[in-house]
Design a protein around this motif. Structure first.
Motif, PDB file in Angstrom:
ATOM      1  N   TYR A 124      -5.827  -6.894   6.377  1.00  0.00           N
ATOM      2  CA  TYR A 124      -4.465  -7.182   6.715  1.00  0.00           C
ATOM      3  C   TYR A 124      -4.024  -7.086   8.256  1.00  0.00           C
ATOM      4  O   TYR A 124      -4.509  -6.215   8.953  1.00  0.00           O
ATOM      5  N   PHE A 171       0.743  -0.984  -0.019  1.00  0.00           N
ATOM      6  CA  PHE A 171      -0.021   0.026  -0.130  1.00  0.00           C
ATOM      7  C   PHE A 171       0.860   1.282   0.055  1.00  0.00           C
ATOM      8  O   PHE A 171       2.062   1.011   0.354  1.00  0.00           O
ATOM      9  N   ARG A 227      -8.686  -4.354   0.630  1.00  0.00           N
ATOM     10  CA  ARG A 227      -9.004  -3.576   1.765  1.00  0.00           C
ATOM     11  C   ARG A 227      -8.062  -3.668   2.816  1.00  0.00           C
ATOM     12  O   ARG A 227      -7.521  -4.655   2.975  1.00  0.00           O
ATOM     13  N   ARG A 228      -7.571  -2.629   3.359  1.00  0.00           N
ATOM     14  CA  ARG A 228      -6.623  -2.414   4.200  1.00  0.00           C
ATOM     15  C   ARG A 228      -6.957  -3.275   5.521  1.00  0.00           C
ATOM     16  O   ARG A 228      -6.147  -3.591   6.432  1.00  0.00           O
ATOM     17  N   THR A 250      -1.305  -7.378  -4.252  1.00  0.00           N
ATOM     18  CA  THR A 250      -1.341  -8.271  -3.433  1.00  0.00           C
ATOM     19  C   THR A 250      -0.784  -9.506  -4.120  1.00  0.00           C
ATOM     20  O   THR A 250      -1.057  -9.775  -5.183  1.00  0.00           O
ATOM     21  N   ARG A 298      -4.632   5.676   2.837  1.00  0.00           N
ATOM     22  CA  ARG A 298      -3.603   4.641   2.300  1.00  0.00           C
ATOM     23  C   ARG A 298      -4.160   3.992   1.215  1.00  0.00           C
ATOM     24  O   ARG A 298      -5.664   3.770   1.361  1.00  0.00           O
ATOM     25  N   GLN A 350       0.872   5.673   1.005  1.00  0.00           N
ATOM     26  CA  GLN A 350       0.017   6.820   1.431  1.00  0.00           C
ATOM     27  C   GLN A 350       0.907   8.307   1.311  1.00  0.00           C
ATOM     28  O   GLN A 350       2.037   8.133   2.010  1.00  0.00           O
ATOM     29  N   PHE A 368      -4.209   1.089  -1.939  1.00  0.00           N
ATOM     30  CA  PHE A 368      -3.823  -0.331  -2.191  1.00  0.00           C
ATOM     31  C   PHE A 368      -3.211  -0.385  -3.635  1.00  0.00           C
ATOM     32  O   PHE A 368      -3.298   0.376  -4.458  1.00  0.00           O
ATOM     33  N   TRP A 376       1.552  -4.712   9.734  1.00  0.00           N
ATOM     34  CA  TRP A 376       1.919  -3.783   8.939  1.00  0.00           C
ATOM     35  C   TRP A 376       3.393  -3.337   9.071  1.00  0.00           C
ATOM     36  O   TRP A 376       3.842  -3.565  10.200  1.00  0.00           O
ATOM     37  N   ALA A 421       2.271  -5.137   4.006  1.00  0.00           N
ATOM     38  CA  ALA A 421       1.178  -5.615   4.917  1.00  0.00           C
ATOM     39  C   ALA A 421       1.207  -6.989   4.358  1.00  0.00           C
ATOM     40  O   ALA A 421       1.350  -7.864   3.621  1.00  0.00           O
TER      41      ALA A 421
END
Length: 126
Positions: free
Chosen positions: A113, A35, A109-110, A48, A43, A37, A45, A116, A95
Motif C-alpha cells: 500500500y 487494517f 501485505r501492508r 481489500t 498492524r 492495530q 490485514f 495510509w 490504505a
C-alpha cells in the motif's frame, strides 16, 4: 495531494455494529484496504477491495463479521463491522494501493500500500 481520511470510530458495546468510512482524495486507486492495530500488536490485514468493487479479499478470521464496500462516486470505501467483540478494539486504518498486483489476495501485505490514513479508534466494551 493524496489524502485518506477515516471516520466512524467510537466506543460501542460488545455485540454492536459500526461502519467506518474512508474518503480518498487526489487520485483513484487500484485497491483500497482496511487494517487495524491493537496496542502492542502488529498492524493486521482486515479486507481489500478492487476499484470496480466486485472483488474482495478478507482476513479468514474476520470475514464472517466484516464487510468492505466502496462507492467510487463518493471516493469512499466502507467497513461494516457486526457483532463486535472487545478483541476488536484497535485503531483502524484505511490504505490505498496504486500498483496492480493481480488478485486481491496479493494485497494482504501492508507493504504493497502506498498511502495510509491517520486511523480511527474503535473501542468495544464488554
Amino acid at each position: 495531494q493524496v489524502q485518506l481520511v477515516e471516520s466512524g470510530g467510537g466506543l460501542v458495546q460488545s455485540g454492536d455494529s459500526l461502519r467506518l468510512s474512508c474518503v480518498a482524495s487526489g487520485r483513484a486507486f487500484t485497491m483500497m484496504g482496511w487494517f487495524r492495530q491493537a496496542p502492542g500488536k502488529e498492524r493486521e490485514f482486515i479486507a481489500t477491495i478492487t476499484y470496480s468493487g466486485d472483488n474482495m479479499d478478507y482476513s479468514d478470521s474476520l470475514k464472517d463479521r466484516f464487510t468492505i464496500t466502496r462507492d467510487n462516486a463518493k471516493n469512499t470505501v466502507y467497513l461494516q463491522m457486526n457483532s463486535l467483540k472487545p478483541e476488536d478494539t484497535a485503531v483502524y486504518y484505511c490504505a490505498a494501493a496504486g500498483s496492480y498486483l493481480g488478485r486481491p489476495h496479493n494485497y494482504r501485505r501492508r507493504e504493497v500500500y502506498d498511502y495510509w490514513g491517520q486511523g480511527t479508534q474503535v473501542t468495544v466494551s464488554s
